[in-house]
Design an enzyme around this catalytic site. Structure first.
Site, PDB file in Angstrom:
ATOM      1  N   CYS A 167     -23.397  10.048  65.387  1.00 43.91           N
ATOM      2  CA  CYS A 167     -23.435  10.832  64.150  1.00 43.91           C
ATOM      3  C   CYS A 167     -23.937  12.218  64.538  1.00 43.91           C
ATOM      4  O   CYS A 167     -24.445  12.424  65.630  1.00 43.91           O
ATOM      5  CB  CYS A 167     -24.413  10.223  63.155  1.00 43.91           C
ATOM      6  SG  CYS A 167     -23.993   8.556  62.653  1.00 43.91           S
ATOM      7  N   ARG A 191     -18.581  14.389  66.051  1.00 52.49           N
ATOM      8  CA  ARG A 191     -19.395  13.186  66.318  1.00 52.49           C
ATOM      9  C   ARG A 191     -19.260  12.144  65.212  1.00 52.49           C
ATOM     10  O   ARG A 191     -19.697  11.006  65.354  1.00 52.49           O
ATOM     11  CB  ARG A 191     -20.862  13.577  66.471  1.00 52.49           C
ATOM     12  CG  ARG A 191     -21.184  14.480  67.636  1.00 52.49           C
ATOM     13  CD  ARG A 191     -22.652  14.846  67.653  1.00 52.49           C
ATOM     14  NE  ARG A 191     -23.473  13.677  67.870  1.00 52.49           N
ATOM     15  CZ  ARG A 191     -23.829  13.229  69.086  1.00 52.49           C
ATOM     16  NH1 ARG A 191     -23.405  13.869  70.158  1.00 52.49           N
ATOM     17  NH2 ARG A 191     -24.567  12.152  69.230  1.00 52.49           N
ATOM     18  N   TRP A 236     -20.858   8.710  61.363  1.00 50.86           N
ATOM     19  CA  TRP A 236     -19.884   7.809  61.985  1.00 50.86           C
ATOM     20  C   TRP A 236     -20.412   6.423  61.690  1.00 50.86           C
ATOM     21  O   TRP A 236     -21.389   5.980  62.303  1.00 50.86           O
ATOM     22  CB  TRP A 236     -19.786   8.067  63.490  1.00 50.86           C
ATOM     23  CG  TRP A 236     -18.848   7.115  64.169  1.00 50.86           C
ATOM     24  CD1 TRP A 236     -19.170   5.950  64.790  1.00 50.86           C
ATOM     25  CD2 TRP A 236     -17.427   7.218  64.246  1.00 50.86           C
ATOM     26  NE1 TRP A 236     -18.052   5.328  65.246  1.00 50.86           N
ATOM     27  CE2 TRP A 236     -16.965   6.081  64.935  1.00 50.86           C
ATOM     28  CE3 TRP A 236     -16.506   8.162  63.803  1.00 50.86           C
ATOM     29  CZ2 TRP A 236     -15.619   5.865  65.191  1.00 50.86           C
ATOM     30  CZ3 TRP A 236     -15.158   7.945  64.070  1.00 50.86           C
ATOM     31  CH2 TRP A 236     -14.729   6.812  64.735  1.00 50.86           C
ATOM     32  N   ASN A 267     -29.214   8.714  63.965  1.00 53.27           N
ATOM     33  CA  ASN A 267     -28.070   8.409  64.824  1.00 53.27           C
ATOM     34  C   ASN A 267     -28.512   7.255  65.697  1.00 53.27           C
ATOM     35  O   ASN A 267     -29.529   7.339  66.374  1.00 53.27           O
ATOM     36  CB  ASN A 267     -27.721   9.631  65.688  1.00 53.27           C
ATOM     37  CG  ASN A 267     -26.580   9.318  66.650  1.00 53.27           C
ATOM     38  OD1 ASN A 267     -25.772   8.438  66.386  1.00 53.27           O
ATOM     39  ND2 ASN A 267     -26.536  10.028  67.772  1.00 53.27           N
ATOM     40  N   GLY A 268     -27.781   6.129  65.642  1.00 49.41           N
ATOM     41  CA  GLY A 268     -28.160   4.969  66.449  1.00 49.41           C
ATOM     42  C   GLY A 268     -27.998   3.689  65.629  1.00 49.41           C
ATOM     43  O   GLY A 268     -27.337   3.684  64.599  1.00 49.41           O
ATOM     44  N   GLU A 286      -1.599  -0.597  81.291  1.00 48.31           N
ATOM     45  CA  GLU A 286      -2.446   0.417  80.666  1.00 48.31           C
ATOM     46  C   GLU A 286      -2.537   1.661  81.551  1.00 48.31           C
ATOM     47  O   GLU A 286      -2.447   2.792  81.075  1.00 48.31           O
ATOM     48  CB  GLU A 286      -3.837  -0.161  80.393  1.00 48.31           C
ATOM     49  CG  GLU A 286      -4.902   0.835  79.987  1.00 48.31           C
ATOM     50  CD  GLU A 286      -4.586   1.646  78.732  1.00 48.31           C
ATOM     51  OE1 GLU A 286      -3.600   1.296  78.040  1.00 48.31           O
ATOM     52  OE2 GLU A 286      -5.265   2.644  78.482  1.00 48.31           O
ATOM     53  N   LYS A 344      -1.365   5.450  80.460  1.00 51.12           N
ATOM     54  CA  LYS A 344      -2.227   6.644  80.553  1.00 51.12           C
ATOM     55  C   LYS A 344      -1.487   7.767  81.263  1.00 51.12           C
ATOM     56  O   LYS A 344      -1.485   8.920  80.822  1.00 51.12           O
ATOM     57  CB  LYS A 344      -3.522   6.308  81.304  1.00 51.12           C
ATOM     58  CG  LYS A 344      -4.480   5.452  80.524  1.00 51.12           C
ATOM     59  CD  LYS A 344      -5.260   6.183  79.450  1.00 51.12           C
ATOM     60  CE  LYS A 344      -4.784   6.061  78.059  1.00 51.12           C
ATOM     61  NZ  LYS A 344      -4.489   4.863  77.402  1.00 51.12           N
ATOM     62  N   GLU A 394       1.329   9.196  79.100  1.00 44.14           N
ATOM     63  CA  GLU A 394       0.827   9.940  77.926  1.00 44.14           C
ATOM     64  C   GLU A 394       0.306  11.319  78.308  1.00 44.14           C
ATOM     65  O   GLU A 394       0.461  12.281  77.573  1.00 44.14           O
ATOM     66  CB  GLU A 394      -0.371   9.177  77.327  1.00 44.14           C
ATOM     67  CG  GLU A 394      -0.064   8.057  76.420  1.00 44.14           C
ATOM     68  CD  GLU A 394      -1.316   7.613  75.703  1.00 44.14           C
ATOM     69  OE1 GLU A 394      -1.453   7.930  74.516  1.00 44.14           O
ATOM     70  OE2 GLU A 394      -2.154   6.945  76.334  1.00 44.14           O
ATOM     71  N   HIS A 415      11.925  -9.302  91.694  1.00 45.63           N
ATOM     72  CA  HIS A 415      12.934  -9.510  90.639  1.00 45.63           C
ATOM     73  C   HIS A 415      13.500  -8.183  90.154  1.00 45.63           C
ATOM     74  O   HIS A 415      14.021  -8.094  89.042  1.00 45.63           O
ATOM     75  CB  HIS A 415      12.298 -10.293  89.491  1.00 45.63           C
ATOM     76  CG  HIS A 415      11.763 -11.612  89.915  1.00 45.63           C
ATOM     77  ND1 HIS A 415      12.551 -12.718  90.141  1.00 45.63           N
ATOM     78  CD2 HIS A 415      10.496 -11.991  90.230  1.00 45.63           C
ATOM     79  CE1 HIS A 415      11.801 -13.733  90.548  1.00 45.63           C
ATOM     80  NE2 HIS A 415      10.539 -13.320  90.601  1.00 45.63           N
ATOM     81  N   LYS A 464      -3.373  10.799  67.446  1.00 45.70           N
ATOM     82  CA  LYS A 464      -4.460   9.863  67.774  1.00 45.70           C
ATOM     83  C   LYS A 464      -4.310   8.576  66.972  1.00 45.70           C
ATOM     84  O   LYS A 464      -4.613   7.495  67.452  1.00 45.70           O
ATOM     85  CB  LYS A 464      -5.829  10.504  67.455  1.00 45.70           C
ATOM     86  CG  LYS A 464      -7.010   9.621  67.823  1.00 45.70           C
ATOM     87  CD  LYS A 464      -7.019   9.273  69.288  1.00 45.70           C
ATOM     88  CE  LYS A 464      -8.051   8.234  69.646  1.00 45.70           C
ATOM     89  NZ  LYS A 464      -7.872   7.697  71.023  1.00 45.70           N
TER      90      LYS A 464
END
Ligand code: AGP
Length: 620
Positions: free
Chosen positions: A2, A27, A76, A102-103, A493, A497, A500, A516, A615
């Site tokens: 946050c 944040r 957040w 924050n936490g 993955e 990356k 992208e 194959h 995103k």
């Protein structure tokens, strides 16, 4: 994560303080709020709004807002959906104490029960709200024994924090003691600056750089008292602490990225912390179990689970496909993994003992949300692994687990992926211990999980070597990624990356598929990234690497520390620490994230906002 800003001084315009908060919007941005002491009225102006900071600004229209001290917060969500009531600052019953945080307060339920029993009234579902009530309790107690009946805010904060377990970066003000801000830190960052404009505290320097580049960073267990002229730092036992002033050569934008050139690199580098946050409060090492509060409502139904469908898109799908191996090997649950865009048009066969797990960082992916609604329509049990609290998918699910990874700004998902894998291991442990996983194996898994932040940090130390390797292959136009078993989907993955971020063609394959077809692609211009940790399929991977070398294909191997033999086979080797086979994907993906990042940077692309991508894919 946050965003927190506290200000005390002569510049009493609340609106200018909002400008500082806007630099922290990256944040967290699901709700925002402020509390400002208005001297003329000896009251606290308390405003909160759902959505971005501009909504909070709008709520101030027509309001005379000259005050100090001021607390500001952009949220957040971790506990409690994004609502106005859950927005910070939070206050005690008398609206004397105001707190931004924050936490995560891990023992907030126990504290809340005790405060409720004492007659405190709560307005939100958040963990944070226990703090103002606790502080008020000790503030009032200190006022009762003080000659001048003045409460001691610093002492009240210190006593309250002594009862708290978890992580916090907090700033506190009191209507009855408006001459100071008290701040405290444990695991969540806080920075202080006292300059010509007054006294400041913030969750990161980005909010303060327009006032001064001289900062003091609080350390864990420290409490600061900030006035317009000075600050004092002590520890939880009230021992004074000398603090050095750091002069930052950052712009505000660089500060938002933690000094890194891109959010993507910052998010790759903060994986030790995001993994620690995913694990925080969820491991019971003595019992070899995982504590997943979000699954408690369906825990008994999960005992009779006989099949699990895992549905997701993109990177989240690769996490799910990796989870399939974990759940089958350790929980003995048959799994089926599908991309949401296919699943939603199939005719899935659901039994009463089938559950469907939806994985989504954003919680807004249209195909995943549509598939979820389809399963709900058929009465299926829906579970989730989601990062954004209160997102559409999170709200539709019957039960789930939040990543607590903080906002992921880079379009290419990195810390969310490793966080998803960690939660899949925790889910495997949770379900496995309901089934055949022994106490000893459970303890072993829990112990290895707790080592992950340190192990990932060790892999990140090799970033300079990865950069050299990316430079070596930067002109190649095609790459093959291969892996087996737990690292099969890491190959996919890693290829995603690279595609992208650097717009280079890459294929991720199960290494056993080489004969194959894919091996026809191999020549000296077609490098392969081979994920070959010392695990149950290592020898098979070495054979695949030999096949590639026999056709003059360059090979970059991801191997386990101490394996010197692999250097005789591969052209380049990046090492990862030894760990449980099930946990290797969380380590092996990190060099591939870095490789894609450096390739994109070397090609001069905007790695945070790659072309054609968003995103969150909220359209089909
Ligand atoms: C991954 O780097 C991509 N940004 C993309 O594949 C992403 O993983 C996919 O769109 C799923 O997003 P979600 O996790 O927010 O549902």
């Amino acid at each position: 994560m946050c965003g927190i800003v506290g200000y005390i001084g002569k510049q009493k315009d609340v609106r200018s303080a909002l400008d500082s908060l806007k630099r922290l919007e990256y944040r967290g941005y699901d709700s925002a709020g402020l509390a400002a002491f208005i001297p003329e009225r000896k009251e606290i102006l308390w405003k909160r709004a759902l959505g971005r900071i501009q909504e909070l600004e709008r709520s101030l229209e027509g309001v005379s807002a000259q005050g100090s001290p001021i607390l500001l917060h952009t949220r957040w969500s971790t506990h409690g959906a994004p609502t106005e009531a859950n927005a910070h600052p939070h206050a005690d019953c008398k609206e004397n104490i105001f707190v931004v945080h924050n936490g995560i307060i891990e023992n907030y339920r126990q504290l809340k029960e005790k405060l409720l029993a004492k007659g405190h009234r709560f307005l939100s579902e958040t963990d944070t709200e226990v703090l103002p009530h606790l502080i008020e309790h000790f503030f009032s107690a200190s006022a009762r024994i003080a000659a001048n009946r003045q409460g001691n805010l610093e002492e009240a904060v210190r006593k309250a924090l002594a009862l708290v377990q978890g992580s916090y970066g907090i700033a506190v003000i009191a209507k009855d003691d408006p001459e100071k801000i008290v701040a405290a830190r444990l695991s969540s960052p806080l920075v202080i600056s006292v300059n010509d404009s007054g006294g400041f505290v913030a969750s990161d320097p980005a909010a303060l750089l327009s006032y001064s580049n001289k900062m003091v960073f609080l350390d864990d267990g420290e409490i600061a008292v900030i006035t317009p002229q000075e600050f004092r730092v002590s520890d939880l036992k009230n021992n004074l602490k000398e603090k050095e002033v750091t002069e930052l050569a950052w712009t505000a934008e660089e500060a938002q990225k933690g000094g890194y050139p891109h959010f993507m690199l910052k998010e790759i580098m903060e994986q030790p912390e995001s993994i620690a946050n995913a694990l925080r409060g969820r491991l019971l090492p003595e019992e070899g179990r995982a504590k997943l509060g979000g699954l408690e409502p369906v825990a008994e139904r999960l005992r009779s689970l006989d099949r699990l469908q895992i549905i997701a898109c993109g990177t989240a799908f690769y996490a799910g496909r990796t989870g399939e191996y974990m759940l089958e090997e350790y929980a003995g649950i048959p799994c089926e993994v599908d991309i949401a865009s296919e699943f939603r048009y199939r005719k899935p066969v659901l039994s009463k003992q089938t559950a469907t797990l939806f994985i989504s960082q954003s919680g807004e992916t249209a195909d995943t949300l549509a598939a979820l609604k389809e399963v709900k329509e058929k009465g299926g049990l829906t579970l989730g692994i989601v990062n954004v609290v209160g997102s559409s998918i999170a709200r539709e699910l019957e039960a789930g687990i939040y990543n607590h990874a903080g906002p992921e700004i880079g379009v290419a998902s990195t810390k969310a992926f490793t966080s998803q894998l960690v939660l899949l291991v925790l889910l495997t442990l949770f379900l496995g211990r309901q089934r055949d996983v022994s106490l000893v194996m459970g303890q072993r898994i829990a112990k290895e999980l707790s080592r992950l932040p340190e192990l990932v940090a060790r892999v990140l130390e090799q970033a300079p070597r990865v950069k050299e390797i990316a430079d070596k292959y930067k002109d190649c136009q095609n790459f093959l990624y291969i892996g087996r078993k737990y690292n099969y989907s890491v190959a996919s993955e890693g290829a995603l990356k690279l595609k992208e971020i650097s717009y280079v063609h890459a294929e991720g394959y199960g290494a056993g598929e080489m004969k194959h077809g894919p091996i026809a692609l191999i020549d000296e211009e077609f490098p392969t990234l081979a994920i070959a940790p010392s695990d149950s399929v290592y020898e098979k991977m070495v054979s695949n690497i030999h096949e590639i070398k026999a056709r003059r294909g360059p090979v970059v191997a991801i191997a386990t520390e101490g394996n010197e033999d692999i250097k005789n086979v591969a052209d380049n080797v990046i090492y990862i620490p030894k760990t449980l086979e099930m946990l290797t994907p969380i380590l092996s993906v990190v060099p591939l994230q870095l490789f894609a990042y450096y390739m994109g940077v070397l090609k001069g692309y905007d790695v945070d906002k790659p072309r054609n991508l968003a995103k969150s894919v909220t359209v089909e």
